[in-house]
Scaffold this active site. Structure first.
Site, PDB file in Angstrom:
ATOM      1  N   ASP A 147      55.984  81.511  41.136  1.00 11.90           N
ATOM      2  CA  ASP A 147      56.360  81.675  42.544  1.00 11.90           C
ATOM      3  C   ASP A 147      55.117  81.837  43.434  1.00 11.90           C
ATOM      4  O   ASP A 147      54.333  82.772  43.244  1.00 11.90           O
ATOM      5  CB  ASP A 147      57.257  82.926  42.607  1.00 11.90           C
ATOM      6  CG  ASP A 147      57.919  83.098  43.952  1.00 11.90           C
ATOM      7  OD1 ASP A 147      57.626  82.329  44.870  1.00 11.90           O
ATOM      8  OD2 ASP A 147      58.744  84.023  44.066  1.00 11.90           O
ATOM      9  N   ASP A 219      64.787  81.450  50.279  1.00 15.64           N
ATOM     10  CA  ASP A 219      65.708  82.229  49.434  1.00 15.64           C
ATOM     11  C   ASP A 219      67.162  82.163  49.905  1.00 15.64           C
ATOM     12  O   ASP A 219      67.454  82.220  51.097  1.00 15.64           O
ATOM     13  CB  ASP A 219      65.268  83.699  49.416  1.00 15.64           C
ATOM     14  CG  ASP A 219      63.987  83.883  48.608  1.00 15.64           C
ATOM     15  OD1 ASP A 219      63.333  82.874  48.287  1.00 15.64           O
ATOM     16  OD2 ASP A 219      63.656  85.037  48.304  1.00 15.64           O
TER      17      ASP A 219
HETATM   18  C1  GLA Z   1      60.619  84.987  46.215  1.00 20.04           C
HETATM   19  C2  GLA Z   1      61.522  84.027  45.453  1.00 20.04           C
HETATM   20  C3  GLA Z   1      62.759  84.773  44.964  1.00 20.04           C
HETATM   21  C4  GLA Z   1      62.341  85.927  44.071  1.00 20.04           C
HETATM   22  C5  GLA Z   1      61.375  86.838  44.815  1.00 20.04           C
HETATM   23  C6  GLA Z   1      60.749  87.881  43.909  1.00 20.04           C
HETATM   24  O1  GLA Z   1      61.209  85.453  47.378  1.00 20.04           O
HETATM   25  O2  GLA Z   1      61.899  82.970  46.271  1.00 20.04           O
HETATM   26  O3  GLA Z   1      63.598  83.893  44.239  1.00 20.04           O
HETATM   27  O4  GLA Z   1      61.745  85.425  42.913  1.00 20.04           O
HETATM   28  O5  GLA Z   1      60.289  86.097  45.384  1.00 20.04           O
HETATM   29  O6  GLA Z   1      59.847  88.695  44.570  1.00 20.04           O
END
Ligand code: GLA
Length: 393
Positions: A147, A219
């Protein structure tokens, strides 16, 4: 013997062939499983992960195809003097956890960032890529979500504020390639999930870097408007997905409680039409039977997991009424009639225009019943709901 330039081209071609073959073997259909983030966030514990694995066995999810048990952000501790990353006090023994998950016929996933810190401010893999990949392999990890998080700041600096500027873009690709190569070097098959929210058309270059899936959006949240915004925005991306490499519009929210059953059915149907990874994001130990029934519906899973590996797409949109179809193996076709409006609506559909041949067998997936063939149908679609059809010749 071949000339140096020709040799180089041949070697590159062979290498690309190898990457594609390895990708396809790892994720021939979109990965299915569970991920801790949407319910437990950064507070997830070893006990939560074991409970999820137990629940998947007991409630039939494993047998329905949900295999990966993925720990998201929040498991990381500090590095030892030699740089080896340790898990934090909530995960006392990662190897033992992996053994526990494997003993149940499931696979374990983990999470990191190419940046120095993850999004929840835990330790990232920046400068430790090869070492972290070796640690994951030694623990028995089968899946890595990588990520972008704090690497975004490094990109912003390189691109003078613009993360998509050529210098920043090259840096980002290099970061993802570095971790892919580190995973390959462990010789353990580890699914590689890119998460950088769809920047710079990742679907065009994600597969070339060995990504098995890549997030295409920001998200998701457990609200109809957010889920619908993300899901329906996937129109036009179908040609970038296929066996081994999938578009990922984020994890499922089914069962977290913020949507009605019709809305969760829309969520699940749309993700299946999109050939999206199906990663449940709820507390599997405490779920309502009606939510489990949505996650375990055999027809919707068959649509998502179809062996042809084609992502579906939007065929038409008339105001809030959208028709999406997905071509499937053995001349089957999935048809989803969505109502994004605020009132129930009766939609008249000419099935011949959607390629349904005369006398086809039509399964109304959520009704759990067959629909007698007729050239036109006019089903009532609830507000924010869907009628999902599985058509075979
Ligand atoms: C980002 C990702 C989420 C999750 C969070 C964890 O926002 O898009 O899916 O993994 O980080 O901190």
């Amino acid at each position: 013997m071949c000339l140096p330039r020709k040799c180089l081209a041949l070697v590159s071609l062979l290498f690309l062939g190898f990457v594609v073959m390895a990708q396809t073997t790892l994720a021939p259909t979109p990965p299915m499983g569970w991920n801790s983030w949407n319910h437990f966030y950064q507070h997830v514990t070893d006990a939560d992960v074991r409970a999820a694995a137990d629940a998947m066995v007991a409630n039939g999810m494993r047998d329905a195809g949900y295999v990966y048990v993925n720990i998201d952000d929040g498991w990381q501790g500090t590095r030892r003097a030699d740089g080896t990353l340790q898990s934090n006090e909530r995960f006392p023994d990662m190897k033992a956890l992996a053994d526990y998950v494997h003993a149940r016929g499931l696979k374990l996933g983990i999470y990191s960032s190419p940046g120095p810190k993850t999004c929840a401010k835990f330790e990232g893999s920046y400068g430790h890529e090869a070492q972290d990949a070796q640690t994951y392999a030694a623990w028995g990890i089968d899946y890595l979500k990588y990520d972008l998080c704090s690497f975004g700041e490094i990109l912003s600096k390189a691109g003078k504020g613009d993360q998509a500027a050529p210098a920043a873009f090259a840096l980002q690709q290099e970061a993802y390639r570095k971790m892919h190569d580190a995973l390959v070097a462990t010789s353990r098959p580890i699914v590689f999930s890119l998460c950088q929210y769809g920047m710079s058309n990742v679907w065009e270059w994600g597969p070339g870097l060995g990504g098995n899936l890549w997030r295409t959006t920001g998200d998701i949240s457990d609200k109809y408007d957010r889920m619908a915004l993300i899901g329906f925005s996937q129109a036009g991306l179908s040609r970038f997905a296929g066996p081994g490499h999938w578009n990922d519009p984020d994890m499922l929210e089914v069962g977290n409680g913020g949507m009605t059953l019709d809305e969760y059915r829309t969520h699940m149907s749309l993700w299946a039409i999109l050939a999206a990874p199906l990663l449940a994001g709820n507390d599997l130990s405490h779920m309502k039977p009606e939510h489990l029934a949505i996650l375990e519906n055999k027809d919707v899973i068959a649509i998502d997991q179809d062996s042809l590996g084609r992502q579906g797409d939007r065929i038409s949109a008339l105001g809030p009424y959208e028709i999406w179809t997905k071509p499937m193996a053995h001349n089957r076709i999935a048809i989803a009639l969505f109502n994004r409006g605020e009132l129930a609506h009766t939609l008249r559909v000419d099935l011949r225009q959607l390629g349904v041949p005369p006398a086809a067998h039509i399964r109304n997936v959520w009704a759990g019943a067959d629909l007698p063939y007729s050239k036109t149908i006019d089903p009532m679609i609830p507000k924010h709901g869907v009628v999902l059809l599985l058509v075979s010749r």
